[in-house]
Design a protein around this motif. Structure first.
Motif, PDB file in Angstrom:
ATOM      1  N   ASN A 255       2.367   1.930  -3.399  1.00 28.26           N
ATOM      2  CA  ASN A 255       1.447   2.546  -4.357  1.00 28.26           C
ATOM      3  C   ASN A 255       0.988   3.943  -3.952  1.00 28.26           C
ATOM      4  OD1 ASN A 255       1.264   0.482  -6.348  1.00 28.26           O
ATOM      5  ND2 ASN A 255       0.137  -0.743  -4.856  1.00 28.26           N
ATOM      6  N   ASN A 256       1.450   4.411  -2.792  1.00 27.80           N
ATOM      7  CA  ASN A 256       1.000   5.725  -2.323  1.00 27.80           C
ATOM      8  C   ASN A 256       2.166   6.648  -2.026  1.00 27.80           C
ATOM      9  OD1 ASN A 256      -2.078   5.938  -1.895  1.00 27.80           O
ATOM     10  ND2 ASN A 256      -1.575   3.862  -1.271  1.00 27.80           N
TER      11      ASN A 256
ATOM     12  N   SER B 147       3.122   9.113  -3.489  1.00 26.97           N
ATOM     13  CA  SER B 147       2.871  10.542  -3.711  1.00 26.97           C
ATOM     14  C   SER B 147       1.928  11.130  -2.661  1.00 26.97           C
ATOM     15  CB  SER B 147       2.305  10.746  -5.113  1.00 26.97           C
ATOM     16  OG  SER B 147       1.067  10.086  -5.204  1.00 26.97           O
ATOM     17  N   ALA B 148       1.390  10.283  -1.781  1.00 23.13           N
ATOM     18  CA  ALA B 148       0.506  10.813  -0.728  1.00 23.13           C
ATOM     19  C   ALA B 148       1.368  11.392   0.396  1.00 23.13           C
ATOM     20  CB  ALA B 148      -0.392   9.708  -0.195  1.00 23.13           C
ATOM     21  N   GLU B 149       0.772  12.328   1.155  1.00 21.10           N
ATOM     22  CA  GLU B 149       1.550  12.999   2.196  1.00 21.10           C
ATOM     23  C   GLU B 149       2.040  12.059   3.286  1.00 21.10           C
ATOM     24  OE1 GLU B 149      -1.264  16.466   3.123  1.00 21.10           O
ATOM     25  OE2 GLU B 149      -1.679  15.460   1.216  1.00 21.10           O
ATOM     26  N   TYR B 150       3.211  12.374   3.792  1.00 18.78           N
ATOM     27  CA  TYR B 150       3.761  11.665   4.934  1.00 18.78           C
ATOM     28  C   TYR B 150       3.550  12.529   6.165  1.00 18.78           C
ATOM     29  CZ  TYR B 150       5.895   8.500   1.620  1.00 18.78           C
ATOM     30  OH  TYR B 150       6.098   7.561   0.653  1.00 18.78           O
ATOM     31  N   PRO B 151       3.543  11.983   7.359  1.00 19.89           N
ATOM     32  CA  PRO B 151       3.737  10.583   7.693  1.00 19.89           C
ATOM     33  C   PRO B 151       2.583   9.687   7.227  1.00 19.89           C
ATOM     34  CG  PRO B 151       3.107  11.839   9.639  1.00 19.89           C
ATOM     35  CD  PRO B 151       3.347  12.820   8.550  1.00 19.89           C
ATOM     36  N   GLN B 152       2.942   8.464   6.823  1.00 21.48           N
ATOM     37  CA  GLN B 152       1.916   7.487   6.496  1.00 21.48           C
ATOM     38  C   GLN B 152       1.901   6.462   7.625  1.00 21.48           C
ATOM     39  OE1 GLN B 152       2.546   6.035   2.486  1.00 21.48           O
ATOM     40  NE2 GLN B 152       2.253   8.073   1.613  1.00 21.48           N
ATOM     41  N   LYS B 153       0.771   6.416   8.308  1.00 23.84           N
ATOM     42  CA  LYS B 153       0.638   5.486   9.439  1.00 23.84           C
ATOM     43  C   LYS B 153      -0.625   4.674   9.197  1.00 23.84           C
ATOM     44  CE  LYS B 153       1.876   7.738  13.428  1.00 23.84           C
ATOM     45  NZ  LYS B 153       1.639   8.809  14.417  1.00 23.84           N
ATOM     46  N   ILE B 154      -0.442   3.394   8.900  1.00 22.51           N
ATOM     47  CA  ILE B 154      -1.600   2.573   8.522  1.00 22.51           C
ATOM     48  C   ILE B 154      -1.625   1.269   9.308  1.00 22.51           C
ATOM     49  CG2 ILE B 154      -1.804   3.549   6.209  1.00 22.51           C
ATOM     50  CD1 ILE B 154      -0.311   1.166   5.093  1.00 22.51           C
TER      51      ILE B 154
ATOM     52  N   VAL C  55       0.856  -1.198   0.000  1.00 19.68           N
ATOM     53  CA  VAL C  55       0.000   0.000   0.000  1.00 19.68           C
ATOM     54  C   VAL C  55       0.891   1.248   0.000  1.00 19.68           C
ATOM     55  CG1 VAL C  55      -1.714   1.331   1.309  1.00 19.68           C
ATOM     56  CG2 VAL C  55      -1.933  -1.163   1.144  1.00 19.68           C
TER      57      VAL C  55
END
Lengths: 550, 510
Positions: free
Chosen positions: A430-431, A433-440, A427
């Motif tokens: 594939n992401n 370009s999405a904003e960080y932080p990425q917490k999933i 995930v």
């Protein structure tokens, strides 16, 4: 769903009434079918697969005619001297039933309809010719009696339909388009079934193809020989009836054929429905109505069943001879309900006492999700189907035993996931370009091999969390772990461990009551490189089934 | 408060520092040199001031051409082409000799030859090997300084490209391609006070206002004597990323609540099933098309069948109807087909496991929301796995009318009140029907629920003598409709769109 292509005027002629499109659409819907499109005279109608008898204009017209209260004439069968002799048929394809139809008025469109009906019965009811196949021949080209037999493929020689020259049985499977399509049905048989005429000319090689010379119907044809051959007599009898009924719709008169099996003789076709006794009480009990016996009688007649006798509490009927979908009285009750109209029934909700209750897995998932969402984590749903490259190779670990899949349509699927972490990393991949932080995070099932189970494996509920941003570190993830276990009131211990998915010295094994329940740590840069991620990550995975004894 | 006063009150400390400096100098790089402000601080303050209408920012980009290390070497030793020519001024030499004498690398020599030939400064003499001879033009060129050489001198300490003629600019560009010069870009900000800005600068700006209210200020009661700086309440703030549940989970919870409210118990069952539980147990014929590899994922392995007694009863209803009052399918039941392991194609597999393993007695109401699998290719509306919702009620006296009543109630709880039913076919229920709900927003009928009464043949092996009504629906379709998402791949799987998951609107159900 199968599509019936038909013409509005033609259909109305058989119905015996001018049915406007709107009215037709409503009746079809209440009977369980759907008018897909109507362009000018051309109609496309969705028919459910259990009703091959509705796949011809005549078949559907006849059903609607009865539904609207007009009786259908019984299909008349004329006696004749046509004979088919069965001589040492292929053991996989032993049976045949046949008929002769005269007085046809064919044109291009009618010929196409015959072929369509033949194909659709073969595709649905006969299970793509696995259970049987239908052949239609111009009567003038063949000499009776016909023989149904079998021969070694190399010895079968004739020119198959629309092919330029004579080839043998084996070559048909290799070179002819239809042969190639249905090759799998008979390639392992020692002998292939054939029909021959009294001059020993081959009519066809079922379930594959007719002869070009003897088995090609054109607009000059007015009389045809129709046969169905296959595995079980009951099935092919039904298929023959359905096929013949389509020909009746284009002016055909039917003549019987005697099929001689040596030890027994049968005469086909037989438009013989089944005798059933239907109790009014049973009908009302299933549907929830208070219908009188004579009301039930009318509804049965609307569905083309013939009521032969009745008393106040029950009716004896002969079922519609074209029906292939009646196994139990319940099927007759369904017919009655359709004739009555589902949407005419008054709805009710019988009170059924019971208390609502969910499972522990659901509760565990719910509680942990709430805590993580509170910490700012985004919940994700990844697919259970994945591949071993993602699950093991890219994660830099050795391949353990796992649940492998057979043939898959979608490329890139070959197993059920064993852990969630690699899927969450995908995930991130594939992401980028999405904003960080990425917490999933994800809480869901994974599957592991377990030979003590009847299905050879066991589903395990897991939790996985991933942090991905420029300042990610071990402490941040350990804080999350600590917070979760403290709030859940669970003790845990950590030990150092070597796990190649993580950086050496920056990951730990999680233990509860001395049992190994999970791992967490900083993801190995090699793993990140494998997924093309240029941002540091930490990951955690916990076996909730083990931890909570789910 | 006057407009000017209001603006002064809103100024950020950085703005207060920058404004007075602008009276003397308005070039950013020079302000950096002459004040304690850093470049980024000036940039931010200048932008805020522009938003308030106090300054105008002008960005100018100046290009400076400089010599590279190569360039400096050539300035000292001469350009390769000149060195090439010089070695053959009085003699004819082959390539190797030229390279050595002129101290040129392979690349340099190769670049030279092209250039010199194009300008007819050399000619090639073909003997055993190629040799090079200088031409008259070559000799004349050798005597004077070329444009390139003159430019090398000029660029020695770097120079702004804007001062050069177009012809020179072209040559500089050529030299850049040869890695002899390079061009650096330099951004310069000119911050000019507007009329309003000039007025503001006249005000007293170094007033000591309270910025953040701190615990210290509260403790020492400083706030009593001081004013607070006003904020520009309209200014943009950075976006927040919050933690959120997944839209599909929200939909699952929503459906679960409906079932629990109606008194249903939740079920759980395995993802991998035997064909027995997934198909045979409920009288799906063994030659049914849905069993084919194109539709079902097989594991190419065998599982174990349940107790013999049950398998026998199931085999009987398939073969001849057993005690169910049915004719059966009339074929020989094949246990090997039933043993095949597969990924369940519907949650009804779990329902029948409950019938077979848990001895459920009426009255009973159960439901399940689980993942199911179909061997399909992935596109905007198809995934090889998705969620199915299923509920059943087992009780004496249930009828077709009750099935329809419960389905309607279920729709009502989802906020859909207009519904209609269409009979359909399903191998293990009779009657079977599709229930359409009218979506007011879309203005059309949508088929969401499939339902039916289990066939006597399906129930007989488990000794269930009372009616069992059941219905099910696909979760993704519902979730996509609720959350206005057209591509299921954005919602589920590795391709999940994190932005959408974070930012999707909280939707009213229907």
């Amino acid at each position: 769903m199968v599509i019936l292509e038909t013409e509005h005027k033609q259909l109305n002629k058989i119905i015996g009434r001018k049915l406007e499109i709107k009215e037709l659409e409503e009746i079809l819907f209440s009977l369980g079918y759907e008018l897909e499109s109507a362009e000018g005279d051309k109609l496309r109608i969705d028919i459910t697969t259990e009703r091959p008898d509705l796949l011809s204009t005549y078949g559907l017209g006849r059903a609607l005619r009865a539904y609207l209260g007009n009786k259908n004439d019984e299909i008349k069968i004329n006696k004749s001297n046509y004979k088919v002799n069965v001589k040492q048929p292929a053991k996989e394809w032993m049976n045949t039933a046949a008929a002769v139809v005269k007085g046809l008025k064919l044109d291009d469109e009618k010929i196409r309809e015959i072929i369509r009906v033949q194909e659709k019965i073969g595709g649905t009811f006969l299970r793509n010719r696995k259970k049987g196949a239908i052949g239609v021949y111009p009567l003038e080209k063949i000499k009776f009696p016909i023989t149904f037999t079998a021969e070694k493929p190399e010895k079968i020689k004739f020119r198959p339909l629309e092919y330029q020259k004579e080839i043998n049985g084996k070559e048909i499977l290799e070179k002819h388009a239809t042969g190639m399509k249905y090759k799998h049905l008979l390639e392992k048989w020692e002998k292939y079934p054939i029909f021959t005429d009294s001059k020993n000319k081959i009519l066809s090689m079922p379930p594959i193809i007719n002869s070009h010379e003897l088995g090609r119907v054109d607009e000059k044809t007015t009389e045809v020989f129709v046969e169905v051959s296959g595995r079980e007599l009951k099935t092919i009898d039904m298929a023959l009836n359905v096929m013949i009924s389509a020909l009746v719709g284009i002016g055909g008169k039917i003549y019987s054929v005697e099929v001689n099996y040596g030890n027994k003789k049968i005469t086909t076709p037989e438009f013989k429905g089944e005798k059933r006794t239907i109790k009014t009480e049973y009908v009302n009990k299933i549907i929830g109505t208070e219908l009188k016996t004579n009301e039930v009688k009318k509804l049965l007649e609307k569905m083309n069943h013939k009521v032969v006798s009745s008393n106040p509490n029950s009716l004896t009927i002969i079922t519609d001879p074209l029906r292939t979908d009646i196994w139990h009285d319940i099927d007759i009750v369904d017919d009655i309900a359709r004739a009555y109209g589902f949407n005419n029934l008054e709805l009710r909700m019988k009170n059924v006492e019971s208390t609502g209750e969910t499972t522990r897995s659901v509760k565990v998932k719910e509680e942990i999700s709430k805590l993580l969402i509170g910490l700012g984590y985004q919940e994700c749903f990844t697919l259970m189907l994945t591949n071993k490259e993602t699950q093991f190779e890219k994660m830099n670990i050795k391949e353990p035993g796992y649940v492998k899949l057979g043939t898959t349509v979608e490329q890139g699927i070959n197993m059920i996931r064993q852990w969630l972490l690699p899927e969450l990393i995908r995930v991130l991949e594939n992401n980028r370009s999405a904003e960080y932080p990425q917490k999933i995070f994800e809480i869901s099932h994974t599957t592991v091999i377990d030979n003590t189970k009847d299905v050879g494996c066991r589903d395990v509920l897991k939790l996985s969390i991933v942090n991905c941003h420029s300042n990610v570190n071990f402490t941040e993830m350990k804080q999350v772990l600590d917070y979760l276990f403290n709030t859940l009131g669970i003790q845990y211990e950590l030990t150092e461990v070597e796990h190649e998915s993580f950086i050496k010295g920056r990951n730990a094994k999680i233990k509860h009551n001395n049992e190994y329940i999970g791992n967490f740590g900083e993801i190995n840069p090699k793993v990140l490189e494998n997924f093309g991620i240029e941002m540091p990550c930490t990951g955690l995975e916990i076996n909730l089934t083990e931890l909570f004894r789910l | 408060m006057t407009e000017v006063k209001k603006i002064v009150n809103q100024l950020h400390p950085l703005e207060r520092k920058l404004l007075p400096l602008l009276k003397f100098n308005n070039i950013q790089s020079e302000i950096v040199k002459n004040s304690k402000l850093e470049e980024v601080e000036i940039t931010r303050a200048a932008q805020w001031l522009e938003a308030k209408g106090l300054v105008i920012n002008e960005l100018t980009i100046t290009q400076t051409a400089k010599l590279t290390d190569h360039g400096r070497k050539y300035l000292e030793k001469g350009l390769p082409e000149k060195r090439f020519l010089r070695t053959i001024k009085n003699t004819i030499l082959n390539l190797e000799e030229i390279k050595q004498k002129a101290e040129l690398s392979n690349e340099e020599v190769n670049a030279c030859i092209g250039l010199l030939r194009r300008n007819n400064y050399i000619e090639t003499i073909k003997e055993k090997e190629a040799k090079f001879k200088i031409t008259n033009q070559g000799i004349s060129v050798l005597e004077k300084k070329s444009d390139e050489e003159q430019l090398l001198e000029k660029l020695k300490d770097g120079a702004k490209t804007e001062i050069f003629s177009d012809k020179d600019k072209k040559i500089i560009e050529e030299l850049r391609k040869r890695n002899i010069t390079r061009t650096d870009e330099n951004k310069e900000r000119k911050i000019t006070l507007t009329k309003l800005g000039k007025e503001i600068v006249k005000e007293k700006l170094d007033v000591n206002l309270i910025e953040n209210l701190t615990p210290e200020i509260l403790k020492n009661k400083e706030w009593k004597d001081k004013e607070f700086r006003s904020y520009d309440v309209k200014s943009q703030v950075p976006k927040l990323i919050g933690g959120r549940g997944h839209p599909l989970q929200e939909t699952i919870d929503y459906i679960r609540t409906i079932f629990l409210d109606m008194g249903f118990k939740e079920m759980e069952g395995p993802l991998v099933e035997t064909a027995f539980w997934c198909m045979d147990s409920m009288w799906i014929p063994q030659d049914h098309p849905a069993r084919e590899v194109q539709d079902t994922f097989y594991l190419n392995k065998e599982g174990k069948l349940p107790i013999k007694e049950l398998v026998k009863k199931v085999a009987e209803v398939h073969e001849n109807g057993g005690k169910s009052g049915s004719k059966g399918y009339g074929y020989k039941f094949d246990e090997n087909v039933a043993k095949q392991l597969l990924l369940r194609t519907h949650t009804t597999a779990t329902t029948f496991r409950y019938f077979g393993e848990r001895n459920i007695k009426p009255p009973a109401k159960y439901f399940y929301i689980g993942r199911i699998f179909r061997n399909e290719a992935i596109d905007a509306t198809h995934l090889p796995e998705f969620h199915q919702v299923e509920g059943f009620i087992m009780d004496e006296g249930l009828t077709l009318r009750d099935l329809m009543g419960y389905v309607k109630e279920f729709y009502n709880k989802m906020g859909i009140n207009k519904i209609k039913f269409k009979p359909t076919y399903n191998p293990y229920t009779e009657s079977s029907m599709e229930a359409y709900g009218y979506n007011e927003q879309l203005g059309k009928w949508i088929e969401l629920i499939n339902s039916g009464i289990f066939r006597p043949e399906a129930l007989e092996p488990y000794g269930i003598k009372v009616p069992v009504i059941a219905w099910g629906l696909g979760l993704e379709r519902l979730a996509m409709m609720i959350h206005e998402q057209k591509d299921v791949r954005n919602m589920l799987g590795a391709t999940s769109d994190l932005r959408w998951l974070r930012e999707h609107k909280v939707t009213k159900k229907w």
